[in-house]
Scaffold this motif. Sequence first.
Motif, short mmCIF file in Angstrom:
data_model
loop_
_atom_site.label_atom_id
_atom_site.label_comp_id
_atom_site.label_asym_id
_atom_site.label_seq_id
_atom_site.Cartn_x
_atom_site.Cartn_y
_atom_site.Cartn_z
N ALA A 55 0.72 -1.01 0.37
CA ALA A 55 -0.26 0.09 -0.19
C ALA A 55 0.89 1.10 0.29
O ALA A 55 0.82 2.41 -1.03
N ALA A 56 2.00 1.51 0.12
CA ALA A 56 2.78 2.11 0.94
C ALA A 56 3.83 2.94 -0.65
O ALA A 56 3.86 3.93 -1.18
N GLY A 57 3.48 1.76 -1.20
CA GLY A 57 4.64 1.67 -2.68
C GLY A 57 3.44 2.30 -3.57
O GLY A 57 3.77 3.17 -4.49
N VAL A 58 2.51 1.51 -2.91
CA VAL A 58 1.34 2.21 -4.42
C VAL A 58 1.39 3.37 -4.04
O VAL A 58 0.88 4.40 -5.46
N MET A 59 0.41 3.88 -2.75
CA MET A 59 0.19 5.22 -2.34
C MET A 59 1.45 6.25 -2.95
O MET A 59 1.68 8.22 -3.14
N ALA A 60 3.53 5.95 -2.38
CA ALA A 60 4.20 6.72 -2.47
C ALA A 60 4.82 6.80 -2.97
O ALA A 60 6.39 7.05 -3.21
N LEU A 66 9.83 -0.17 -0.79
CA LEU A 66 10.64 -1.00 0.26
C LEU A 66 11.38 -0.56 1.57
O LEU A 66 11.90 -1.45 1.97
N VAL A 67 11.24 0.64 1.25
CA VAL A 67 11.54 1.05 3.27
C VAL A 67 10.57 0.84 4.33
O VAL A 67 10.99 0.64 4.86
#
Length: 172
Positions: A55-60, A66-67
């Motif tokens: 979800a973080a990869g899609v949004m940001a 990866l972080v």
Amino acid sequence: MFGTFLLLAGAALVALSGPVVLAAFRLREYLGGVRGALYHLLTGVLGLAAVVAVAAGVMAGISAGLVVLLVCLLVFAAGAAVPLVLASTLAERVGGVRNGAPYAALGWPPSLYAAALVFIAPGGFARYNLTFATGTTALVGWTAFSLFVLFGPAVVAVAAARYSTSRASSAP
């Protein structure tokens, strides 16, 4: 960004430790004992971390995803996997029990709660935590925090295992 994710992942692990252990004891009959139940439940926690990372990869962006994944894996290894394996092994070898997983599970949430208290002790919830500490306060605080996280479950596991074996051997 890395520090914020580290704090959030650590807080999530502390919050999930109690429910995971309770669920492991409730599901032990169906999932091959406490060790099997912990394995399944902690695999689910890793799956949840993977969903958050995606979800973080899609949004940001991919780098943020990866972080988040790296931080979640680091927190999981240092706060769950290593302490539980160490506690289980020591309970079996030093405590003299066949299966140290239930004893390790008993010690995991209280030690994480104690580490969380050490983390917020320098300033409380309102302002500063251990990351803002300097000098002797930082040295003592980070040492206590690390000891609670890594060796707290082992201390409780060995004590509980020794108590249970001493009670079993003194029974008429």
